[in-house]
Design an enzyme around this catalytic site. Structure first.
Site, mmCIF file in Angstrom:
data_model
loop_
_atom_site.group_PDB
_atom_site.id
_atom_site.type_symbol
_atom_site.label_atom_id
_atom_site.label_comp_id
_atom_site.label_asym_id
_atom_site.label_seq_id
_atom_site.Cartn_x
_atom_site.Cartn_y
_atom_site.Cartn_z
ATOM 1 N N THR A 179 -8.051 7.935 45.081
ATOM 2 C CA THR A 179 -8.587 7.339 46.306
ATOM 3 C C THR A 179 -7.957 7.969 47.538
ATOM 4 O O THR A 179 -8.355 7.682 48.645
ATOM 5 C CB THR A 179 -8.312 5.825 46.348
ATOM 6 O OG1 THR A 179 -6.915 5.630 46.172
ATOM 7 C CG2 THR A 179 -9.062 5.110 45.248
ATOM 8 N N GLU A 254 12.902 -14.399 31.042
ATOM 9 C CA GLU A 254 12.884 -14.033 29.627
ATOM 10 C C GLU A 254 12.195 -12.692 29.397
ATOM 11 O O GLU A 254 12.561 -11.952 28.494
ATOM 12 C CB GLU A 254 12.144 -15.103 28.814
ATOM 13 C CG GLU A 254 13.054 -16.147 28.240
ATOM 14 C CD GLU A 254 12.279 -17.214 27.487
ATOM 15 O OE1 GLU A 254 11.650 -16.888 26.475
ATOM 16 O OE2 GLU A 254 12.307 -18.363 27.926
#
Length: 453
Positions: A179, A254
């Site tokens: 882009t 976690e």
């Protein structure tokens, strides 16, 4: 509560943000004006969704997020869109002139005018939290605002909130589809900063997601809305255990603990299954084993990267819907026996599983079929190095001729930063190479591995 604040930077970040909040609202039954008829505890309460939404005394639910852009058009779409009443006007921050695809403008000149205001807003959101868990950052690394301002914010957040985890969802430039001409510069410069200031970065790549839309959903010409809704499903599955109650809940921190073996090796691949259109879903039995297998398919990866070219170090499987631990264990056992899916020899277990009972929600009129169960996989694989080497190669071709460099130097950047960032990425490629090498018996102890990290 374990709240999470989302920060959406630049056009890509904001448009992915729109898709995410649209989906979160549907999942929790929150209307576009922020009212939630099903919520019994008006004005607070300890509901699981309060990790992502704060509640006002009047029972309105406000997303804990900020939208930032250096130019107004994209933020104005949110200000006038369907969900305009959902967000607090102060959460939508836009500047007057954009970064013009220039990392240096986003990071130095124009970005720094808006960064203090943004941090102020983030500070307000953080003060509203009882136990802020961390930040989710959404940006693209190829543009100017997402890369420049995004990295500036991450650097400042590291200073202000050192211990909080920062997860980054970054839209990474595709191999074929581009882009902007200066994408390689912006990406290398921003990855240099991501290496230091974010804990886990999930790589998303438009081209890979285009292919998934074409192949699995039969959309001939996918739009950004199609892509973003798919990305939203991934992000929703990752955060489902923060927003709903389940059997095996997974916290943001976690992810970090289980997926990142060394601080620099934190760039993840993601995949989602089943991605299937309503017509097809009618005839398929999507069992836990099937969706688990398809999550490991190279074609399901949301970045153009073939995991068969590398080894897995760790992977996180987040199931949602009608799934019981017994099925998950069986599916994982089958995966372990497959020869095509290789793990590094120093990581024997390699799997972290989460289960959430909330079935996946689909956007009405969207492309995805309503299914009973789904899985989202985030994996740390040495194969991601090919994404970096592709980008570095493009960077080298341009930088050898110093093409376009004056635009960056003119905005107050030094040329040394280019070579510094490039060297950092070369070191990263080397790091990935080293973690993939087989460990010979008994050599790990005496050799000083502490030097590199």
């Amino acid at each position: 509560m374990r709240e999470v604040i989302s920060i959406h930077v630049g056009q890509a970040g904001i448009q992915i943000g729109n898709a995410c909040w649209e989906l979160f609202c549907l999942e929790h039954g929150i209307q576009p004006d922020g009212q939630m008829p099903s919520d019994k505890t008006i004005g607070g309460g300890d509901d699981a969704f309060n990790t992502f939404f704060s509640e006002t005394g009047a029972g309105k639910h406000v997303p804990r997020c900020v939208f930032l852009d250096l130019e107004p058009t994209v933020v104005d779409e949110v200000r006038t869109g369907t969900y305009r009443h959902l967000f607090h006007p102060e959460q939508l921050i836009s500047g007057k002139e954009d970064a013009a695809n220039n990392f240096a403008r986003g990071h130095y000149t124009i970005g720094k005018e808006i960064v203090d205001l943004s941090l102020d807003r983030i500070r307000k959101l953080a003060d509203n939290c009882t136990g802020l868990q961390g930040f989710l950052m959404f940006n693209a690394v190829g543009g100017g605002t997402g890369s420049g301002l995004g990295c500036l914010l991450l650097e400042r957040l590291s200073v202000d909130y050192g211990k909080k985890s920062k997860l980054n969802f970054c839209s990474w430039p595709s191999p074929q589809v581009s882009t902007a001409v200066v994408e390689p510069y912006n990406s290398v410069l921003s990855t240099h900063s991501l290496l230091e200031h974010t804990d886990v970065a999930v790589m998303l790549d438009n081209e890979a997601i285009y292919d998934i839309c074409r192949r699995n959903l039969d959309i001939e010409r996918p739009t950004y809305t199609n892509l973003n809704r798919l990305i939203a499903q991934v992000i929703s599955s990752l955060t489902a255990s923060l927003r709903f109650d389940g059997a095996l809940n997974v916290d943001v921190t976690e992810f970090q603990t289980n997926l990142v073996p060394y601080p620099r090796i934190h760039f993840m691949l993601s995949s989602y299954a089943p991605i299937i259109s309503a017509e097809k879903a009618y005839h398929e039995q999507l069992s836990v084993a099937e969706i688990t297998n398809s999550a490991f398919e190279p074609a399901s990866m949301m970045a153009k990267c073939d995991p068969r070219h590398g080894k897995y170090m760790a992977c996180c499987l987040m199931y949602r819907g009608d799934v019981v631990p017994k099925d998950v264990n069986a599916a994982v056992a089958t995966i372990k026996t497959k020869r095509t899916i290789q793990f590094v020899d120093w990581c024997p277990t390699g799997f972290k599983c989460g289960i959430n009972y909330q079935p996946p929600t689909v956007v009405p009129g969207g492309d995805l079929a309503k299914v009973m169960r789904a899985v989202c996989m985030i994996s740390n694989s040495t194969a991601i190095a090919e994404v970096f080497s592709r980008m570095d190669h493009k960077f080298d071709l341009m930088y050898a001729k110093r093409a376009f460099v004056h635009w960056y130097v003119g905005e107050g950047m030094e040329e040394g930063e280019f070579s510094e960032a490039r060297e950092d990425l070369a070191a990263l490629e080397k790091d990935y190479e080293e973690v993939g090498i087989e460990t010979a018996e008994g050599e790990g102890e005496e050799e000083g591995y502490g030097d590199e990290y």
